[in-house]
Design a protein around this motif. Structure first.
Motif, PDB file in Angstrom:
ATOM      1  N   GLY A 137       0.804  -1.219   0.000  1.00 39.66           N
ATOM      2  CA  GLY A 137       0.000   0.000   0.000  1.00 39.66           C
ATOM      3  C   GLY A 137       0.834   1.265   0.000  1.00 39.66           C
ATOM      4  O   GLY A 137       0.298   2.367   0.020  1.00 39.66           O
ATOM      5  N   TYR A 138       2.152   1.108  -0.037  1.00 40.57           N
ATOM      6  CA  TYR A 138       3.031   2.274  -0.049  1.00 40.57           C
ATOM      7  C   TYR A 138       3.875   2.285  -1.321  1.00 40.57           C
ATOM      8  O   TYR A 138       4.483   1.275  -1.663  1.00 40.57           O
ATOM      9  N   PRO A 139       3.938   3.421  -2.001  1.00 41.37           N
ATOM     10  CA  PRO A 139       4.823   3.520  -3.163  1.00 41.37           C
ATOM     11  C   PRO A 139       6.287   3.501  -2.724  1.00 41.37           C
ATOM     12  O   PRO A 139       6.608   3.943  -1.613  1.00 41.37           O
ATOM     13  N   ALA A 140       7.163   3.006  -3.579  1.00 40.26           N
ATOM     14  CA  ALA A 140       8.597   2.980  -3.272  1.00 40.26           C
ATOM     15  C   ALA A 140       9.146   4.398  -3.203  1.00 40.26           C
ATOM     16  O   ALA A 140      10.068   4.676  -2.436  1.00 40.26           O
ATOM     17  N   LEU A 141       8.586   5.298  -3.975  1.00 43.16           N
ATOM     18  CA  LEU A 141       9.024   6.699  -4.008  1.00 43.16           C
ATOM     19  C   LEU A 141       7.874   7.562  -3.532  1.00 43.16           C
ATOM     20  O   LEU A 141       6.752   7.446  -4.021  1.00 43.16           O
ATOM     21  N   ARG A 142       8.119   8.431  -2.570  1.00 42.33           N
ATOM     22  CA  ARG A 142       7.101   9.344  -2.060  1.00 42.33           C
ATOM     23  C   ARG A 142       7.610  10.759  -2.169  1.00 42.33           C
ATOM     24  O   ARG A 142       8.795  11.040  -2.014  1.00 42.33           O
ATOM     25  N   PHE A 143       6.698  11.661  -2.410  1.00 39.60           N
ATOM     26  CA  PHE A 143       7.023  13.072  -2.438  1.00 39.60           C
ATOM     27  C   PHE A 143       6.741  13.674  -1.070  1.00 39.60           C
ATOM     28  O   PHE A 143       5.856  13.205  -0.338  1.00 39.60           O
ATOM     29  N   LYS A 144       7.492  14.695  -0.727  1.00 38.13           N
ATOM     30  CA  LYS A 144       7.387  15.340   0.571  1.00 38.13           C
ATOM     31  C   LYS A 144       5.944  15.773   0.841  1.00 38.13           C
ATOM     32  O   LYS A 144       5.277  16.314  -0.031  1.00 38.13           O
ATOM     33  N   GLY A 145       5.501  15.492   2.045  1.00 37.32           N
ATOM     34  CA  GLY A 145       4.165  15.899   2.451  1.00 37.32           C
ATOM     35  C   GLY A 145       3.104  14.819   2.282  1.00 37.32           C
ATOM     36  O   GLY A 145       1.971  14.989   2.714  1.00 37.32           O
ATOM     37  N   PHE A 146       3.456  13.696   1.663  1.00 38.83           N
ATOM     38  CA  PHE A 146       2.498  12.610   1.458  1.00 38.83           C
ATOM     39  C   PHE A 146       2.992  11.372   2.190  1.00 38.83           C
ATOM     40  O   PHE A 146       4.061  10.851   1.892  1.00 38.83           O
ATOM     41  N   THR A 147       2.201  10.907   3.155  1.00 46.91           N
ATOM     42  CA  THR A 147       2.633   9.759   3.951  1.00 46.91           C
ATOM     43  C   THR A 147       1.564   8.675   4.079  1.00 46.91           C
ATOM     44  O   THR A 147       1.860   7.586   4.545  1.00 46.91           O
ATOM     45  N   GLU A 148       0.323   8.980   3.686  1.00 47.19           N
ATOM     46  CA  GLU A 148      -0.765   8.027   3.884  1.00 47.19           C
ATOM     47  C   GLU A 148      -0.582   6.779   3.015  1.00 47.19           C
ATOM     48  O   GLU A 148      -0.088   6.834   1.902  1.00 47.19           O
ATOM     49  N   LYS A 149      -1.038   5.683   3.568  1.00 44.98           N
ATOM     50  CA  LYS A 149      -1.047   4.422   2.832  1.00 44.98           C
ATOM     51  C   LYS A 149      -2.071   4.530   1.691  1.00 44.98           C
ATOM     52  O   LYS A 149      -3.146   5.098   1.864  1.00 44.98           O
ATOM     53  N   TRP A 150      -1.718   4.005   0.521  1.00 46.37           N
ATOM     54  CA  TRP A 150      -2.655   3.973  -0.588  1.00 46.37           C
ATOM     55  C   TRP A 150      -3.639   2.838  -0.361  1.00 46.37           C
ATOM     56  O   TRP A 150      -3.332   1.854   0.302  1.00 46.37           O
ATOM     57  N   GLU A 151      -4.833   2.962  -0.934  1.00 45.60           N
ATOM     58  CA  GLU A 151      -5.884   1.976  -0.751  1.00 45.60           C
ATOM     59  C   GLU A 151      -6.122   1.191  -2.038  1.00 45.60           C
ATOM     60  O   GLU A 151      -6.248   1.785  -3.106  1.00 45.60           O
ATOM     61  N   GLN A 152      -6.206  -0.130  -1.909  1.00 49.04           N
ATOM     62  CA  GLN A 152      -6.527  -0.940  -3.075  1.00 49.04           C
ATOM     63  C   GLN A 152      -8.044  -0.974  -3.225  1.00 49.04           C
ATOM     64  O   GLN A 152      -8.769  -1.265  -2.274  1.00 49.04           O
ATOM     65  N   ARG A 153      -8.491  -0.633  -4.428  1.00 46.15           N
ATOM     66  CA  ARG A 153      -9.923  -0.633  -4.713  1.00 46.15           C
ATOM     67  C   ARG A 153     -10.155  -1.148  -6.120  1.00 46.15           C
ATOM     68  O   ARG A 153      -9.290  -1.037  -6.983  1.00 46.15           O
TER      69      ARG A 153
END
Length: 158
Positions: free
Chosen positions: A7-23
């Motif tokens: 649920g987490y991308p390997a690369l994140r941009f500053k300010g984004f920390t939430e887990k992504w949701e599979q839908r």
């Protein structure tokens, strides 16, 4: 760039920390429709609203309508026959033809295009591969919890 099964991308941009949701795609978009027949008598070589077919050449354009369209932009088209599952973001109102699938959603259309293009589709066919609206609707994809993360990713960063 996109999230994996954690649920987490390997690369994140500053300010984004939430887990992504599979839908399932069909549960997170406004609408998915298959293209229909075209009115050949009203098809023009130049015009205001493109008519897109299930083709990869010439951006899929088979002609134009002067005053009508079926899908309001922004939207995403997905090839539904032959080379299936290839998505293209569309910024102009348009009409899809026959086997071309069209997605209307609140997601950033360029993010959705790239997300679908990274998904591995499986064709259940012994003949010409075909992707249907129910099959596309069942794609399980990871989405950020906030649309602004999609927009940030697509501002020249994909």
């Amino acid at each position: 760039m996109f999230a994996d099964e954690t649920g987490y991308p390997a690369l994140r941009f500053k300010g984004f920390t939430e887990k992504w949701e599979q839908r399932k795609l069909g549960e997170t978009v406004v609408n998915i429709v298959a293209g229909g027949d075209i009115n050949k008598a009203e098809l023009l070589s130049k015009g205001k609203y493109p008519v897109y077919a299930n083709a990869l050449t010439n951006n899929g354009i088979v002609g134009y309508y002067a005053s009508q369209y079926r899908i309001a932009a922004p939207a995403v088209t997905v090839t539904g026959r032959g080379d299936i599952g290839i998505a293209k973001a569309r910024d102009i109102n348009f009409t899809p033809v026959v086997r071309l699938l069209a997605i209307s959603s609140q997601h950033n259309n360029y993010f959705l295009e790239n997300l679908i293009n990274t998904h591995r589709s499986f064709a259940e066919s012994t003949g010409v591969p075909q992707l249907t609206v129910p099959q596309l609707s069942n794609y399980k994809l990871y989405f950020p919890q906030k649309i602004n993360e999609e927009v940030f990713i697509c501002k020249g960063r994909l």
